[in-house]
Design a protein around this motif. Structure first.
Motif, PDB file in Angstrom:
ATOM      1  N   GLY A 162       6.065 -17.134  11.322  1.00  0.00           N
ATOM      2  CA  GLY A 162       6.165 -16.434  12.593  1.00  0.00           C
ATOM      3  C   GLY A 162       6.100 -14.928  12.473  1.00  0.00           C
ATOM      4  N   THR A 163       5.349 -14.426  11.470  1.00  0.00           N
ATOM      5  CA  THR A 163       5.163 -12.987  11.324  1.00  0.00           C
ATOM      6  C   THR A 163       4.637 -12.410  12.635  1.00  0.00           C
ATOM      7  OG1 THR A 163       4.522 -13.429   9.062  1.00  0.00           O
ATOM      8  CG2 THR A 163       4.066 -11.223   9.853  1.00  0.00           C
TER       9      THR A 163
ATOM     10  N   ASP B  47      -7.036 -12.772   8.576  1.00  0.00           N
ATOM     11  CA  ASP B  47      -6.927 -12.094   7.278  1.00  0.00           C
ATOM     12  C   ASP B  47      -8.272 -11.499   6.887  1.00  0.00           C
ATOM     13  OD1 ASP B  47      -4.228 -12.686   6.836  1.00  0.00           O
ATOM     14  OD2 ASP B  47      -4.728 -14.690   6.120  1.00  0.00           O
TER      15      ASP B  47
ATOM     16  N   ASN C 299      -1.877 -15.227  -5.361  1.00  0.00           N
ATOM     17  CA  ASN C 299      -2.339 -16.475  -4.747  1.00  0.00           C
ATOM     18  C   ASN C 299      -2.175 -16.375  -3.251  1.00  0.00           C
ATOM     19  OD1 ASN C 299       0.154 -18.233  -3.796  1.00  0.00           O
ATOM     20  ND2 ASN C 299       0.735 -17.192  -5.682  1.00  0.00           N
TER      21      ASN C 299
HETATM   22  P1  ADP Z   1       2.602 -16.338   9.243  1.00  0.00           P
HETATM   23  O1  ADP Z   1       1.208 -16.126   9.750  1.00  0.00           O
HETATM   24  O2  ADP Z   1       3.537 -16.722  10.302  1.00  0.00           O
HETATM   25  O3  ADP Z   1       3.090 -15.248   8.343  1.00  0.00           O
HETATM   26  P2  ADP Z   1       2.484 -18.036   6.859  1.00  0.00           P
HETATM   27  O4  ADP Z   1       3.876 -18.049   6.430  1.00  0.00           O
HETATM   28  O5  ADP Z   1       1.696 -19.261   6.706  1.00  0.00           O
HETATM   29  O6  ADP Z   1       2.445 -17.657   8.378  1.00  0.00           O
HETATM   30  O7  ADP Z   1       1.770 -16.818   6.143  1.00  0.00           O
HETATM   31  C1  ADP Z   1       0.405 -16.790   5.894  1.00  0.00           C
HETATM   32  C2  ADP Z   1      -0.087 -15.390   5.905  1.00  0.00           C
HETATM   33  O8  ADP Z   1       0.513 -14.625   4.852  1.00  0.00           O
HETATM   34  C3  ADP Z   1      -1.565 -15.304   5.640  1.00  0.00           C
HETATM   35  O9  ADP Z   1      -2.332 -15.530   6.797  1.00  0.00           O
HETATM   36  C4  ADP Z   1      -1.706 -13.902   5.099  1.00  0.00           C
HETATM   37  O10 ADP Z   1      -1.760 -12.960   6.154  1.00  0.00           O
HETATM   38  C5  ADP Z   1      -0.411 -13.696   4.339  1.00  0.00           C
HETATM   39  N1  ADP Z   1      -0.636 -13.941   2.900  1.00  0.00           N
HETATM   40  C6  ADP Z   1      -0.356 -15.053   2.204  1.00  0.00           C
HETATM   41  N2  ADP Z   1      -0.664 -14.897   0.898  1.00  0.00           N
HETATM   42  C7  ADP Z   1      -1.174 -13.657   0.763  1.00  0.00           C
HETATM   43  C8  ADP Z   1      -1.690 -12.884  -0.341  1.00  0.00           C
HETATM   44  N3  ADP Z   1      -1.727 -13.334  -1.576  1.00  0.00           N
HETATM   45  N4  ADP Z   1      -2.144 -11.644  -0.056  1.00  0.00           N
HETATM   46  C9  ADP Z   1      -2.107 -11.153   1.191  1.00  0.00           C
HETATM   47  N5  ADP Z   1      -1.628 -11.807   2.251  1.00  0.00           N
HETATM   48  C10 ADP Z   1      -1.160 -13.047   2.050  1.00  0.00           C
END
Ligand code: ADP
Ligand code: ZN
Length: 439
Positions: free
Chosen positions: A98-99, A307, A239
């Motif tokens: 939920g960012t 992303d 990752n």
């Molecule tokens: P939320 O979108 O609510 O944060 P998630 O917990 O599933 O949901 O987080 C996924 C998001 O976290 C990705 O869409 C991306 O923006 C970020 N993310 C995950 N891993 C990475 C990484 N290695 N580098 C940069 N961003 C990342």
């Protein structure tokens, strides 16, 4: 620099299929996925609205005729209307952290959990994991996919897990020392806290047996990698994943560490211009879009991740044939527009890491007091710079201001704050406070 050298190991044959075979496999799995999503009212409606019959989607080119799925679509179907199976077949639920607002629920069948564990075992192996290793997971366990995803990945690879979960830094370090932990899994910002604690408490490096770490869940920079590697004497691997697509395990770095290999037997990746929605050429930055190929409970078609990254289809020295994605340079929705200029928090971080005398803890505050954007970056000083003269502090501020302007093209106010005064995060860091949205 770390003294460790990671052996180049490949977990399973799907990582290095000849491209032709991989494409054929993707097309076959795509056809299955298109059939499966007919159980989801949202997708059934998409097919009827566009007049495309499922049988018409045979190849990757055909896929591009289908519309994108967005986070807003998933929210509208909250919590479980995107399910393609009966609830009785679901084995686990998770939710996005939920960012960017309300969480999105995701579901996994038993088979999905197996697929997921295998995908995580892949990138962990690519980044040094051996069955005899002990891995400490300092990710949140809960709705967030990071903890459980990596947990089962480590076990599936035959190694052992310490499910420490996020937080309680002194205990994390105690466990790492007492259990002679080989690898750490967490967010890069939490790793920075751990490293800071080790340095502040004069814990000798050789009290730890840590060799490498796998970081994900949030954007970070190459400079941040160098810093953590130097401070902790380990190798750090990147990752990537997101809950809507599966969680961690979408991609990860191999021993070459020049981009993250995407598990293309499980996902089709596209890179698009977020404004025109046109495909972007390899090597150029755009928004990543994923279609799942193996998921049963919640298959997803052309999901717009927000992303921003680039794709590299060149063969890799490690022997894997899968396409590599660059670091995420930002999210098209956490991108800040300040005075009309697009800025990513990671650019500010990059600038700060280049200025001596600052700690990489910062917060960007954006306001609009008089119809004009004002951005202030609060930056923590190191203990050393904190005890310097007023004149030296002013010079430091100027230096930071120039570094940020050099990278973002924007002048921002710099506010130096005392060491350890900014909030520390055990999960994803929240770097931006945007007061403009509140009014
Ligand atoms: P939320 O979108 O609510 O944060 P998630 O917990 O599933 O949901 O987080 C996924 C998001 O976290 C990705 O869409 C991306 O923006 C970020 N993310 C995950 N891993 C990475 C990484 N290695 N580098 C940069 N961003 C990342
Ligand atoms: Zn590689």
């Amino acid at each position: 620099m770390s003294k460790f050298v990671i052996e180049n190991r490949i977990w399973d044959k799907e990582e290095s299929l000849p491209r032709g075979e991989l494409k054929a496999l993707q097309s076959a799995k795509l056809r299955e996925t298109v059939e499966r999503v007919q159980n989801v009212p949202f997708y059934k409606e998409v097919f009827s609205r566009t007049g495309i019959t499922p049988g018409k989607i045979q190849s990757l080119d055909d896929l591009q005729r289908l519309p994108f799925t967005t986070k807003a679509d998933l929210r509208a179907e909250y919590p479980l209307r995107m399910l393609a199976v009966d609830r009785a077949e679901v084995a686990r639920y998770h939710g996005s952290s939920g960012t960017t607002g309300k969480p999105t629920m995701v579901a996994y069948t038993q088979n999905d959990l197996k697929t997921w564990a295998n995908l995580c075992a892949r990138f962990l192996t690519g980044g040094g994991l051996l069955p005899q290793h002990t891995v400490q997971i300092a990710f949140g366990y809960g709705l967030f996919t990071g903890g459980f995803g990596l947990h089962y990945g480590v076990e599936h690879a035959g190694a052992s897990v310490i499910p420490a979960a996020a937080g309680n830094t002194p205990k994390q370090i105690m466990l790492m020392m007492d259990m002679q932990v080989d690898a750490l899994v967490c967010t890069p910002s939490y790793a920075l806290n751990i490293s800071e604690f080790i340095i502040q408490n004069d814990i000798p490096r050789n009290a730890l047996n840590l060799k490498y770490a796998h970081f994900g869940g949030e954007p970070w920079t190459e400079d941040m990698r160098t810093r953590i590697e130097d401070e902790m004497g380990i190798l750090c691997f990147n990752n990537y994943g997101l809950s809507e697509v599966i969680g961690p395990g979408v991609s990860g770095e191999c021993a070459v560490r020049d981009g993250m290999h995407i598990s293309e037997d499980a996902f089709i990746v596209e890179c698009i211009n977020p404004e025109t929605l046109e495909p972007i050429a390899p090597g150029e930055e755009g928004e990543l879009v994923f279609t799942s190929l193996c998921k049963e409970a919640m298959p997803i078609i052309r999901y717009r991740t927000r992303d921003i990254a680039s794709l590299n289809p060149e063969p890799c020295a490690c022997g894997r044939t899968t396409v590599r994605m660059s670091r995420i340079t930002g999210r098209s929705d956490d991108m800040l527009i300040i005075k009309g200029v697009n800025v990513y928090p990671s650019q500010v971080e990059q600038a700060l890491l280049r200025v001596k005398g600052t700690a990489p803890h910062y917060q960007i505050v954006v306001e609009r007091p008089d119809r004009k954007d004002v951005a202030t970056v609060k930056v923590e000083m190191t203990e050393e710079s904190f005890s310097s003269s007023m004149k030296e502090m002013q010079e430091l501020k100027d230096k930071i201001g120039r570094a940020i302007q050099g990278i973002t093209g924007l002048r921002m106010n710099i506010e130096l704050v005392s060491p350890n005064s900014l909030e520390r995060f055990i999960g994803k860091a929240q770097r931006v406070v945007d007061h403009r949205k509140i009014v």
